[in-house]
Scaffold this motif. Structure first.
Motif, mmCIF file in Angstrom:
data_model
loop_
_atom_site.group_PDB
_atom_site.id
_atom_site.type_symbol
_atom_site.label_atom_id
_atom_site.label_comp_id
_atom_site.label_asym_id
_atom_site.label_seq_id
_atom_site.Cartn_x
_atom_site.Cartn_y
_atom_site.Cartn_z
ATOM 1 N N UNK A 276 0.927 -1.083 0.063
ATOM 2 C CA UNK A 276 -0.020 -0.285 -0.300
ATOM 3 C C UNK A 276 1.277 1.224 0.044
ATOM 4 N N UNK A 277 1.959 1.578 0.379
ATOM 5 C CA UNK A 277 2.773 2.217 0.763
ATOM 6 C C UNK A 277 3.367 2.518 -1.116
ATOM 7 N N UNK A 278 3.419 1.938 -2.025
ATOM 8 C CA UNK A 278 4.121 2.019 -2.898
ATOM 9 C C UNK A 278 3.006 2.538 -3.749
ATOM 10 N N UNK A 279 1.866 2.349 -3.173
ATOM 11 C CA UNK A 279 0.487 2.302 -4.144
ATOM 12 C C UNK A 279 0.046 4.019 -4.113
ATOM 13 N N UNK A 280 0.415 3.775 -2.725
ATOM 14 C CA UNK A 280 0.249 5.894 -2.090
ATOM 15 C C UNK A 280 1.343 6.745 -2.517
ATOM 16 N N UNK A 281 2.875 6.065 -2.887
ATOM 17 C CA UNK A 281 4.104 6.749 -3.225
ATOM 18 C C UNK A 281 3.895 7.176 -5.076
ATOM 19 N N UNK A 282 3.267 6.102 -5.465
ATOM 20 C CA UNK A 282 3.044 6.434 -7.088
ATOM 21 C C UNK A 282 2.192 7.435 -7.366
ATOM 22 N N UNK A 283 0.968 7.424 -6.747
ATOM 23 C CA UNK A 283 0.114 8.108 -6.402
ATOM 24 C C UNK A 283 -0.059 9.279 -6.463
ATOM 25 N N UNK A 284 0.984 9.662 -5.195
ATOM 26 C CA UNK A 284 0.984 10.901 -4.603
ATOM 27 C C UNK A 284 1.900 11.483 -5.594
ATOM 28 N N UNK A 285 2.998 10.673 -6.557
ATOM 29 C CA UNK A 285 3.872 11.542 -7.133
ATOM 30 C C UNK A 285 3.076 11.941 -8.281
ATOM 31 N N UNK A 286 2.302 11.603 -8.971
ATOM 32 C CA UNK A 286 1.207 11.966 -10.075
ATOM 33 C C UNK A 286 0.924 12.959 -9.993
ATOM 34 N N UNK A 287 0.139 12.736 -8.534
ATOM 35 C CA UNK A 287 -0.832 13.985 -8.881
ATOM 36 C C UNK A 287 -0.246 15.299 -8.609
ATOM 37 N N UNK A 288 1.582 15.444 -7.918
ATOM 38 C CA UNK A 288 1.559 16.305 -7.695
ATOM 39 C C UNK A 288 2.634 16.713 -9.549
ATOM 40 N N UNK A 289 2.719 15.170 -9.980
ATOM 41 C CA UNK A 289 3.224 15.701 -11.064
ATOM 42 C C UNK A 289 1.843 16.304 -12.210
ATOM 43 N N UNK A 290 1.124 16.296 -12.208
ATOM 44 C CA UNK A 290 0.201 17.305 -12.809
ATOM 45 C C UNK A 290 0.062 18.645 -12.735
ATOM 46 N N UNK A 291 0.036 18.487 -11.296
ATOM 47 C CA UNK A 291 -0.205 19.873 -10.435
ATOM 48 C C UNK A 291 0.979 20.287 -10.670
ATOM 49 N N UNK A 292 2.152 20.182 -11.106
ATOM 50 C CA UNK A 292 3.169 21.575 -11.584
ATOM 51 C C UNK A 292 3.180 21.452 -13.038
ATOM 52 N N UNK A 293 2.648 20.041 -13.829
ATOM 53 C CA UNK A 293 2.657 20.864 -15.225
ATOM 54 C C UNK A 293 1.344 21.348 -16.172
ATOM 55 N N UNK A 294 0.382 20.914 -15.689
ATOM 56 C CA UNK A 294 -0.863 21.656 -15.887
ATOM 57 C C UNK A 294 -1.523 22.367 -15.308
ATOM 58 N N UNK A 295 -1.463 23.821 -13.789
ATOM 59 C CA UNK A 295 -1.721 24.233 -13.674
ATOM 60 C C UNK A 295 -0.977 25.525 -12.963
ATOM 61 N N UNK A 296 -0.155 25.825 -14.163
ATOM 62 C CA UNK A 296 1.452 26.664 -14.745
ATOM 63 C C UNK A 296 0.722 27.757 -14.557
#
Length: 296
Positions: A276-296
């Protein structure tokens, strides 16, 4: 509603529920129901199914960034009126994205099951091309129906075949996709041929006899000219799509001087994560990535 078991009395037409595995706290969540659409593709003939989740509290006249989820396996179906048995984590993640101001789109592109043999096999010899067209047509249809999509801020993500599709789409249609997160993605179909001939050979033939199929299907072929940022996530001991696909792709990005990528490796995870920690880490990173790249 997630799955539970029922007994059906065929003669009386009566259903009896046998299990109740859904915790009460799940039922207390205000899950948003997707909008379902059926539209005609650009060829004027192919019927395609899709879903759209609107941002919570959206305002008419306002445009919102978009996240496209691409289901895996190629030959799989995930647009139906029910709770996905394959992508329940993603369903929850998508609900979270709507609370953060995203429209979430999913398309059962050509190659998906449930729509007949021709629909499934149209992609033979060129995987990625028609799937990308169908997803783009889905984005345009969703915009026509909803009018709230900001098509200048579109992210795409998926795992396995969905990861391949995310990289293929952002590589071949950078004017339509602006960031891609690829989980356990096939980047070189020749690698997958040697690992899983039963899957690859019917779709692409052999690398020796059909080298062009493998070249134009592989995101690795487009890595030198990649224009959009990508996030690569892969388990080190993946027993389906080998970790070498992530390594080869990232190495090609490095050699081409690309600085707009990031990568996370999960040392103890196979193709389907179990921690579960790996799943959480993965989706946390995806969310942060989209926040950075799509909300400039």
């Amino acid at each position: 509603s997630p799955f539970d078991l029922y007994a059906l009395d065929i003669k009386k037409g009566k259903e009896t529920r046998l299990t109740n595995s859904i915790p009460e706290r799940f039922n207390q969540i205000k899950w948003q129901t997707p909008e379902y659409y059926r539209f005609t593709g650009r060829d004027g003939d192919t019927k395609i199914s899709m879903t759209a989740l609107k941002p919570v509290g959206f305002e008419k006249g306002k445009k919102y960034p978009v996240v496209v989820f691409v289901h895996g396996a190629g030959s799989l179906q995930n647009v139906y009126k029910g709770w996905s048995a394959s992508y329940w984590r993603e369903y929850m993640f998508h609900q979270y994205l709507t609370t953060k101001g995203y429209v979430v789109i999913e398309v059962d592109y050509r190659h998906s099951t449930g729509y007949g043999r021709k629909f499934r096999e149209d992609v033979t010899n060129w995987m990625g091309r028609y799937e990308t067209e169908d997803i783009i047509d889905g984005l345009d249809h969703a915009q026509k129906e909803l009018g709230i999509l900001d098509l200048s801020r579109v992210g795409v993500y998926g795992g396995s075949y969905g990861g391949f599709m995310a990289l293929y789409a952002v590589s071949t249609s950078p004017e339509r996709f602006h960031a891609a997160a690829a989980l356990r993605a096939v980047t070189n179909w020749e690698n997958y041929y040697h690992a899983n001939q039963w899957y690859t050979r019917p779709r692409l033939g052999t690398p020796e006899d059909n080298p062009e199929n493998y070249k134009r299907n592989s995101p690795l072929s487009f890595a030198d000219t990649l224009k959009r940022p990508v996030l690569i996530l892969h388990g080190l001991i993946d027993n389906n799509v080998g970790f070498q696909d992530a390594v080869q792709y990232v190495d090609r990005l490095i050699q081409s001087g690309n600085e707009h990528f990031d990568m996370m490796m999960y040392p103890s995870e196979r193709h389907s994560f179990s921690d579960p920690d790996a799943w959480y880490d993965e989706y946390r990173r995806i969310f942060a990535f989209f926040e950075k790249e799509l909300k400039k």
